[in-house]
Design a protein around this motif. Structure first.
Motif, mmCIF file in Angstrom:
data_model
loop_
_atom_site.group_PDB
_atom_site.id
_atom_site.type_symbol
_atom_site.label_atom_id
_atom_site.label_comp_id
_atom_site.label_asym_id
_atom_site.label_seq_id
_atom_site.Cartn_x
_atom_site.Cartn_y
_atom_site.Cartn_z
ATOM 1 N N LYS A 16 0.830 -1.214 0.000
ATOM 2 C CA LYS A 16 0.000 0.000 0.000
ATOM 3 C C LYS A 16 0.859 1.257 0.000
ATOM 4 O O LYS A 16 1.952 1.284 0.573
ATOM 5 C CB LYS A 16 -0.900 0.000 1.233
ATOM 6 C CG LYS A 16 -1.867 -1.154 1.258
ATOM 7 C CD LYS A 16 -2.631 -1.191 2.565
ATOM 8 C CE LYS A 16 -3.519 -2.423 2.589
ATOM 9 N NZ LYS A 16 -3.597 -3.031 3.876
ATOM 10 N N LYS A 17 0.314 2.296 -0.599
ATOM 11 C CA LYS A 17 0.997 3.590 -0.683
ATOM 12 C C LYS A 17 1.214 4.171 0.715
ATOM 13 O O LYS A 17 0.350 4.063 1.582
ATOM 14 C CB LYS A 17 0.163 4.551 -1.534
ATOM 15 C CG LYS A 17 0.804 5.888 -1.749
ATOM 16 C CD LYS A 17 -0.040 6.767 -2.654
ATOM 17 C CE LYS A 17 0.683 8.098 -2.852
ATOM 18 N NZ LYS A 17 -0.070 9.022 -3.666
ATOM 19 N N VAL A 18 2.363 4.809 0.905
ATOM 20 C CA VAL A 18 2.655 5.521 2.145
ATOM 21 C C VAL A 18 2.038 6.910 2.032
ATOM 22 O O VAL A 18 2.303 7.643 1.075
ATOM 23 C CB VAL A 18 4.182 5.636 2.382
ATOM 24 C CG1 VAL A 18 4.478 6.510 3.587
ATOM 25 C CG2 VAL A 18 4.812 4.259 2.535
ATOM 26 N N ASN A 19 1.212 7.272 2.997
ATOM 27 C CA ASN A 19 0.575 8.593 3.012
ATOM 28 C C ASN A 19 1.073 9.472 4.147
ATOM 29 O O ASN A 19 0.983 10.690 4.075
ATOM 30 C CB ASN A 19 -0.951 8.454 3.109
ATOM 31 C CG ASN A 19 -1.528 7.807 1.869
ATOM 32 O OD1 ASN A 19 -1.230 8.214 0.761
ATOM 33 N ND2 ASN A 19 -2.345 6.781 2.058
ATOM 34 N N ASN A 20 1.576 8.851 5.214
ATOM 35 C CA ASN A 20 2.041 9.603 6.378
ATOM 36 C C ASN A 20 3.552 9.528 6.484
ATOM 37 O O ASN A 20 4.108 8.443 6.626
ATOM 38 C CB ASN A 20 1.400 9.062 7.660
ATOM 39 C CG ASN A 20 -0.102 9.213 7.648
ATOM 40 O OD1 ASN A 20 -0.612 10.242 7.229
ATOM 41 N ND2 ASN A 20 -0.801 8.191 8.102
ATOM 42 N N PHE A 21 4.185 10.678 6.437
ATOM 43 C CA PHE A 21 5.643 10.763 6.548
ATOM 44 C C PHE A 21 5.959 11.242 7.965
ATOM 45 O O PHE A 21 6.288 12.393 8.194
ATOM 46 C CB PHE A 21 6.195 11.708 5.471
ATOM 47 C CG PHE A 21 5.946 11.199 4.089
ATOM 48 C CD1 PHE A 21 6.924 10.475 3.425
ATOM 49 C CD2 PHE A 21 4.722 11.396 3.453
ATOM 50 C CE1 PHE A 21 6.692 9.969 2.158
ATOM 51 C CE2 PHE A 21 4.479 10.901 2.184
ATOM 52 C CZ PHE A 21 5.471 10.188 1.536
ATOM 53 N N ASP A 22 5.829 10.307 8.896
ATOM 54 C CA ASP A 22 5.949 10.651 10.305
ATOM 55 C C ASP A 22 7.111 9.914 10.951
ATOM 56 O O ASP A 22 7.900 9.233 10.287
ATOM 57 C CB ASP A 22 4.631 10.343 11.023
ATOM 58 C CG ASP A 22 4.162 8.905 10.800
ATOM 59 O OD1 ASP A 22 4.974 8.054 10.380
ATOM 60 O OD2 ASP A 22 2.975 8.624 11.049
ATOM 61 N N LEU A 53 3.782 -1.805 2.992
ATOM 62 C CA LEU A 53 3.892 -0.406 2.559
ATOM 63 C C LEU A 53 4.865 -0.313 1.392
ATOM 64 O O LEU A 53 5.831 -1.078 1.321
ATOM 65 C CB LEU A 53 4.383 0.488 3.702
ATOM 66 C CG LEU A 53 3.399 0.746 4.832
ATOM 67 C CD1 LEU A 53 4.071 1.529 5.954
ATOM 68 C CD2 LEU A 53 2.151 1.474 4.343
ATOM 69 N N ARG A 54 4.622 0.671 0.505
ATOM 70 C CA ARG A 54 5.478 0.887 -0.672
ATOM 71 C C ARG A 54 6.716 1.664 -0.230
ATOM 72 O O ARG A 54 6.825 2.868 -0.429
ATOM 73 C CB ARG A 54 4.716 1.592 -1.782
ATOM 74 C CG ARG A 54 3.555 0.718 -2.298
ATOM 75 C CD ARG A 54 2.951 1.207 -3.562
ATOM 76 N NE ARG A 54 3.801 0.983 -4.719
ATOM 77 C CZ ARG A 54 4.038 -0.188 -5.305
ATOM 78 N NH1 ARG A 54 3.491 -1.288 -4.819
ATOM 79 N NH2 ARG A 54 4.809 -0.264 -6.361
ATOM 80 N N ASN A 71 7.128 5.097 -2.068
ATOM 81 C CA ASN A 71 6.194 5.220 -3.198
ATOM 82 C C ASN A 71 6.932 5.339 -4.543
ATOM 83 O O ASN A 71 6.685 6.266 -5.319
ATOM 84 C CB ASN A 71 5.252 6.411 -2.992
ATOM 85 C CG ASN A 71 4.416 6.278 -1.739
ATOM 86 O OD1 ASN A 71 4.008 5.183 -1.362
ATOM 87 N ND2 ASN A 71 4.171 7.385 -1.067
ATOM 88 N N GLN A 109 9.626 9.272 -3.212
ATOM 89 C CA GLN A 109 9.641 10.264 -2.151
ATOM 90 C C GLN A 109 10.663 9.858 -1.098
ATOM 91 O O GLN A 109 10.929 8.672 -0.905
ATOM 92 C CB GLN A 109 8.246 10.385 -1.536
ATOM 93 C CG GLN A 109 7.235 11.002 -2.492
ATOM 94 C CD GLN A 109 5.822 10.888 -1.978
ATOM 95 O OE1 GLN A 109 5.218 9.830 -2.084
ATOM 96 N NE2 GLN A 109 5.296 11.973 -1.402
ATOM 97 N N GLY A 113 8.851 13.222 2.426
ATOM 98 C CA GLY A 113 7.800 13.276 1.420
ATOM 99 C C GLY A 113 8.188 14.060 0.179
ATOM 100 O O GLY A 113 7.387 14.220 -0.735
#
Length: 176
Positions: A16-22, A53-54, A71, A109, A113
């Motif tokens: 799955k795509k990473v959306n949170n860069f934490d 995660l990607r 990603n 990224q 990000g």
């Protein structure tokens, strides 16, 4: 971190795509580098440690060869196709020649990000392609000829059974 072996279903799923860069991603990549160096690898994808995660890390031990790749996309394949030996931390002790393009133009990224676009050639391009394949559920053994697969069938079957068993033991630890 436990390495997942061939036979573990997570290695065959599209990550799955990473959306949170934490900080969680930062801590994960630090742990991944420690694990990769422990096993003397040059790349490690998140699914190989049970995280869908990607994301992958790599270190070709060359200048600018250490990367956190999130990603990723291969925009273009460059150069001639080249056959070189590959191995995989999820398929221990099996090494075979795999044909891949010599270079790639990629975008991905970083930990913050930020979008990065670059061309990679040689060893870095090979590592990038190998690890990127993991994010789509592809293993380097999938790229082998039928003859090569037949030659290593027994070892692959043994590892696959071991991987399935380990997967059942670690199953509750899969994260995404």
């Amino acid at each position: 971190m436990e390495l997942r072996l061939i036979g573990d279903p997570i290695l065959r799923k599209r990550a799955k795509k990473v959306n949170n860069f934490d900080n969680i991603i930062k801590e994960l990549t630090e742990e991944m580098f420690s694990t990769m160096y422990l096993y003397e690898g040059v790349g490690l994808a998140a699914p190989q440690i049970g995280v869908s995660l990607r994301l992958f890390i790599m270190d070709s031990r060359e200048e600018n060869g250490k990367k956190v790749v999130i990603n990723p996309e291969i925009i273009e394949f460059l150069g001639e196709e080249v056959s070189e030996e590959e191995g995989c931390l999820s398929i221990p002790e099996i090494f075979e020649d795999v044909v891949r393009p010599e270079g790639v133009k990629v975008k991905y990224q970083d930990l913050e990000g930020k979008l990065i676009e670059e061309e990679l050639h040689g060893y870095q391009a090979r590592i990038f392609q190998h690890e990127n394949d993991h994010l789509d559920g592809i293993l380097f053994t999938d790229k082998l000829s039928l003859l090569k697969k037949t030659r290593i069938k027994k070892e692959l079957n043994n590892l696959t059974q071991k991987g399935k068993k380990r997967s059942q033991e670690l199953g509750s630890q899969v994260r995404s």
